[in-house]
Write a protein that holds these residues in place. Sequence first.
Motif, mmCIF file in Angstrom:
data_model
loop_
_atom_site.group_PDB
_atom_site.id
_atom_site.type_symbol
_atom_site.label_atom_id
_atom_site.label_comp_id
_atom_site.label_asym_id
_atom_site.label_seq_id
_atom_site.Cartn_x
_atom_site.Cartn_y
_atom_site.Cartn_z
ATOM 1 N N HIS A 127 4.718 7.751 -15.028
ATOM 2 C CA HIS A 127 4.840 9.173 -14.729
ATOM 3 C C HIS A 127 4.185 9.467 -13.373
ATOM 4 C CE1 HIS A 127 5.653 9.182 -19.006
ATOM 5 N NE2 HIS A 127 6.079 10.431 -18.921
ATOM 6 N N ILE A 128 4.691 10.496 -12.712
ATOM 7 C CA ILE A 128 4.140 10.887 -11.408
ATOM 8 C C ILE A 128 2.918 11.766 -11.634
ATOM 9 C CG2 ILE A 128 4.613 12.181 -9.287
ATOM 10 C CD1 ILE A 128 7.515 11.319 -9.548
ATOM 11 N N ALA A 129 1.814 11.355 -11.040
ATOM 12 C CA ALA A 129 0.557 12.107 -11.194
ATOM 13 C C ALA A 129 0.320 13.061 -10.034
ATOM 14 C CB ALA A 129 -0.619 11.141 -11.326
ATOM 15 N N ALA A 130 0.829 12.757 -8.846
ATOM 16 C CA ALA A 130 0.574 13.609 -7.683
ATOM 17 C C ALA A 130 1.667 13.400 -6.647
ATOM 18 C CB ALA A 130 -0.788 13.306 -7.070
ATOM 19 N N VAL A 131 2.043 14.483 -5.965
ATOM 20 C CA VAL A 131 2.992 14.440 -4.850
ATOM 21 C C VAL A 131 2.358 15.192 -3.694
ATOM 22 C CG1 VAL A 131 5.304 14.997 -4.032
ATOM 23 C CG2 VAL A 131 4.954 14.388 -6.432
ATOM 24 N N ASP A 132 2.079 14.477 -2.641
ATOM 25 C CA ASP A 132 1.395 15.061 -1.489
ATOM 26 C C ASP A 132 2.316 14.954 -0.281
ATOM 27 O OD1 ASP A 132 -0.502 16.108 0.198
ATOM 28 O OD2 ASP A 132 -1.464 14.178 0.564
ATOM 29 N N VAL A 133 2.787 16.106 0.236
ATOM 30 C CA VAL A 133 3.692 16.138 1.390
ATOM 31 C C VAL A 133 3.046 16.952 2.497
ATOM 32 C CG1 VAL A 133 5.961 16.806 2.252
ATOM 33 C CG2 VAL A 133 5.721 15.932 -0.085
ATOM 34 N N VAL A 134 2.845 16.325 3.648
ATOM 35 C CA VAL A 134 2.263 16.983 4.821
ATOM 36 C C VAL A 134 3.200 16.746 6.005
ATOM 37 C CG1 VAL A 134 0.322 17.096 6.417
ATOM 38 C CG2 VAL A 134 -0.078 16.659 3.967
ATOM 39 N N VAL A 135 3.662 17.827 6.628
ATOM 40 C CA VAL A 135 4.510 17.736 7.822
ATOM 41 C C VAL A 135 3.974 18.729 8.830
ATOM 42 C CG1 VAL A 135 6.835 17.875 8.764
ATOM 43 C CG2 VAL A 135 6.506 17.154 6.385
ATOM 44 N N THR A 136 3.387 18.226 9.902
ATOM 45 C CA THR A 136 2.783 19.093 10.911
ATOM 46 C C THR A 136 3.290 18.727 12.302
ATOM 47 O OG1 THR A 136 0.879 17.609 11.047
ATOM 48 C CG2 THR A 136 0.693 19.515 9.573
ATOM 49 N N THR A 137 3.311 19.719 13.166
ATOM 50 C CA THR A 137 3.689 19.505 14.562
ATOM 51 C C THR A 137 2.467 19.093 15.363
ATOM 52 O OG1 THR A 137 3.269 21.789 15.246
ATOM 53 C CG2 THR A 137 5.425 21.299 14.280
ATOM 54 N N SER A 138 2.706 18.780 16.626
ATOM 55 C CA SER A 138 1.585 18.420 17.496
ATOM 56 C C SER A 138 0.640 19.590 17.699
ATOM 57 C CB SER A 138 2.112 17.931 18.848
ATOM 58 O OG SER A 138 2.938 18.925 19.448
ATOM 59 N N ALA A 139 1.137 20.810 17.500
ATOM 60 C CA ALA A 139 0.294 21.993 17.623
ATOM 61 C C ALA A 139 -0.376 22.354 16.303
ATOM 62 C CB ALA A 139 1.114 23.180 18.127
ATOM 63 N N GLY A 140 -0.119 21.588 15.244
ATOM 64 C CA GLY A 140 -0.752 21.842 13.959
ATOM 65 C C GLY A 140 0.017 22.776 13.051
ATOM 66 N N THR A 203 0.797 5.509 -14.103
ATOM 67 C CA THR A 203 0.895 6.698 -13.261
ATOM 68 C C THR A 203 1.241 6.271 -11.832
ATOM 69 O OG1 THR A 203 -1.480 6.646 -12.762
ATOM 70 C CG2 THR A 203 -0.753 8.016 -14.629
ATOM 71 N N ALA A 204 1.784 7.236 -11.063
ATOM 72 C CA ALA A 204 2.161 6.971 -9.673
ATOM 73 C C ALA A 204 1.811 8.175 -8.816
ATOM 74 C CB ALA A 204 3.656 6.670 -9.569
ATOM 75 N N GLU A 205 1.522 7.910 -7.558
ATOM 76 C CA GLU A 205 1.228 8.965 -6.591
ATOM 77 C C GLU A 205 2.127 8.780 -5.365
ATOM 78 O OE1 GLU A 205 -2.875 8.851 -5.608
ATOM 79 O OE2 GLU A 205 -3.568 9.495 -7.598
ATOM 80 N N ILE A 206 2.673 9.901 -4.885
ATOM 81 C CA ILE A 206 3.505 9.897 -3.679
ATOM 82 C C ILE A 206 2.731 10.560 -2.557
ATOM 83 C CG2 ILE A 206 5.628 10.782 -2.639
ATOM 84 C CD1 ILE A 206 6.944 10.622 -5.365
ATOM 85 N N HIS A 207 2.588 9.849 -1.452
ATOM 86 C CA HIS A 207 1.881 10.370 -0.283
ATOM 87 C C HIS A 207 2.801 10.275 0.929
ATOM 88 C CE1 HIS A 207 -1.988 10.626 -2.359
ATOM 89 N NE2 HIS A 207 -1.693 9.453 -2.901
ATOM 90 N N LEU A 208 3.183 11.439 1.485
ATOM 91 C CA LEU A 208 4.051 11.505 2.659
ATOM 92 C C LEU A 208 3.372 12.373 3.709
ATOM 93 C CD1 LEU A 208 7.500 12.037 0.885
ATOM 94 C CD2 LEU A 208 6.645 9.926 1.918
ATOM 95 N N ASP A 209 3.049 11.778 4.845
ATOM 96 C CA ASP A 209 2.362 12.494 5.931
ATOM 97 C C ASP A 209 3.151 12.214 7.215
ATOM 98 O OD1 ASP A 209 0.720 13.689 7.724
ATOM 99 O OD2 ASP A 209 -1.116 12.667 7.087
ATOM 100 N N LEU A 210 3.834 13.248 7.704
ATOM 101 C CA LEU A 210 4.723 13.091 8.857
ATOM 102 C C LEU A 210 4.177 13.846 10.063
ATOM 103 C CD1 LEU A 210 7.469 11.991 9.886
ATOM 104 C CD2 LEU A 210 8.462 14.187 9.218
ATOM 105 N N ASP A 211 4.079 13.133 11.175
ATOM 106 C CA ASP A 211 3.726 13.755 12.448
ATOM 107 C C ASP A 211 5.025 14.134 13.145
ATOM 108 O OD1 ASP A 211 2.767 14.585 14.863
ATOM 109 O OD2 ASP A 211 2.051 12.611 15.519
ATOM 110 N N ALA A 212 5.372 15.439 13.143
ATOM 111 C CA ALA A 212 6.642 15.881 13.699
ATOM 112 C C ALA A 212 6.656 15.861 15.217
ATOM 113 C CB ALA A 212 6.969 17.285 13.188
ATOM 114 N N GLY A 213 5.483 15.930 15.846
ATOM 115 C CA GLY A 213 5.442 15.962 17.298
ATOM 116 C C GLY A 213 5.839 17.325 17.824
ATOM 117 N N SER A 214 6.416 17.350 19.027
ATOM 118 C CA SER A 214 6.837 18.611 19.657
ATOM 119 C C SER A 214 8.341 18.781 19.536
ATOM 120 C CB SER A 214 6.436 18.619 21.135
ATOM 121 O OG SER A 214 5.023 18.545 21.277
ATOM 122 N N ARG A 215 8.751 20.028 19.500
ATOM 123 C CA ARG A 215 10.172 20.331 19.345
ATOM 124 C C ARG A 215 10.897 20.227 20.683
ATOM 125 N NH1 ARG A 215 12.283 25.432 15.712
ATOM 126 N NH2 ARG A 215 14.200 24.438 14.985
#
Length: 602
Positions: A127-140, A203-215
């Motif tokens: 079973h999935i215990a945690a899903v962590d998704v972070v997507v931020t630009t270079s400006a935060g 149990t399983a955890e999903i961790h996704l952290d994406l640096d989008a950079g600048s548009r």
Amino acid sequence: MIWPSLRDLMLGRVLWFSPVVFLLVLFLSLSAAQAASGKPQLQLTGEITQAENKALILQVGLSVPPIRFTCDASPVLMRRYLQSATMAARDALQAMGYFNARIQTHLKQDPDCAMPTMDITPGPRVHIAAVDVVVTTSAGDDLTRQSFLRDYLKNARPAKAALLNQSVYVALRDGIIERVRGAGYLDADWRRHELLVDPKTNTAEIHLDLDAGSRYHIGKITIEQTILKPELAQNLVGAKTGDTYSTQTLVAMNQNLASSQYFSDVRVRPQWDQRKAHEVPITIRTLPNEPRSYELRVGYGTDTGARFGGKITQRYVNRSGHSWKADLSLAQRKQTLGGTYSMPKISDPLNQHYDLYEVFDREQDTGITTLSSTTGLRWVRNFNSWTSSLYSEYLVDRSQFGTNPAQTTGFWLFGARLGRQELNDPLFPTKGFVFSSGISTAAKPLLSSTSLLRAHVMLGGLYPVGKWVFKARTELGGVVTPDFNSLPKSLRFFAGGDQSVRGYAYQSLGPIDSTGQVIGGQYLFTASAEVMHPVYGRDWWGAAFVDTGNAFDALSAIHLNTGAGIGIRWRSPVGMVRVDVAYPFDGNQRTPRLHLGIGTAF
């Protein structure tokens, strides 16, 4: 012929028959050898064969390697195959979230062939215990709050405590970066993308952290074409240098040029390898369309009778994008010849254009004969899915109502129109709405036979509920004038017909004169309610409806005529074909009436 006896065969006296016996024996021997050397089949046993594990059986069956040896292969080769099949099956089970599966293998001895067998007990699912998704630009900036990503995550993010399926994780990971890059963040890259599984706790955890950079933004736009002024071609694109870069913008640029009448092929190509300073140059390659097109039309409707028509369109006249078209329509009751010369506004060709037009009409129906000519100029503007126009036209009309003397009138009309249409399918809509409205005026001192103020509004809509589609329409109109008798037929109101009140003839409802001739009214009201339901596949629908309405001269003297009936709708390649039978509840002729038509009607 005398057949050989058994004694002859045994003594070998008929020698010519011996080859037949030999071939028969040889065939049976080869067949037995082939059966002995056939391919074994992998056998799955254990809890995986239970009914609720059909998806697991399919997953394992597609993952294990195919058997490439025959039944006479050595046991060593078969056991080696079982080792590789076990590894593939374990990977397949883990992809479905089973990390504690138990797999036992053996060779099942059958009379003709040894069968490799895997006994599988899937065990508990992770079973999935945690899903962590972070997507931020270079400006935060947090892009998960932007609509292009927020709506996707709402549906694609697995819920906490959901059963693990690694394909869901892969789809989520790839979907995020695809949408972020499609929104213009071309340098987006993962800081972290992990699926962590703890088999001990399942149990399983999903961790996704994406640096989008600048548009990125749109750089220089180069259009390869020769038929239009460069400024007009650039404005037809619908985007300019400095606009936000996105896949959606590229698609819109392609559609804007392709939907114009100037090009037969359009290809928008972003030059990613030449991007710099967060700008992407765009190259657009085009092929010019044929300068002229021709169209022929044949049809039938109970309002117009049989009809034939044709249109000639000159797609471009000069480098300013001017065009013209001539349209001829010949029907039993009405004939029309028209021409329009269109000029796009160079600074806003997608949304604005000017038209010069001329229309000649001849109509003879319900005892009224009219000849008219309309010459006009209009400005058309599109905004936020609405279409509006301002126009000035001069109408010359010669009308004869029944046996009354024909009269010729002229009107210099000034008016405006506003409309909008949103349908899920223009040929056979099942959801959406249509709105149209118009207002016009004329003044007697300005070359008009009389002064007038005329308004007209129509609203129709469709709404699906399950397999049912509910359809409704209403129409309102009114004209105020000090001399109604001077108004031609085209400025009066009539009801009845395929797209008005079914059960009554086309324009047969309205005030009448002393001779019983329908002459039209100052006001109009119609309403319709209809329900449709498929009766055969997706292309044949049944319909039931009720219509009501009339044209009248005074708001205090409203009398509505009502009709109801049933019909058939066919989704043909050219649009909706409508066949209706309606019964009129008012008037002297209360007999069912057939209505035929092609195209969406409101």
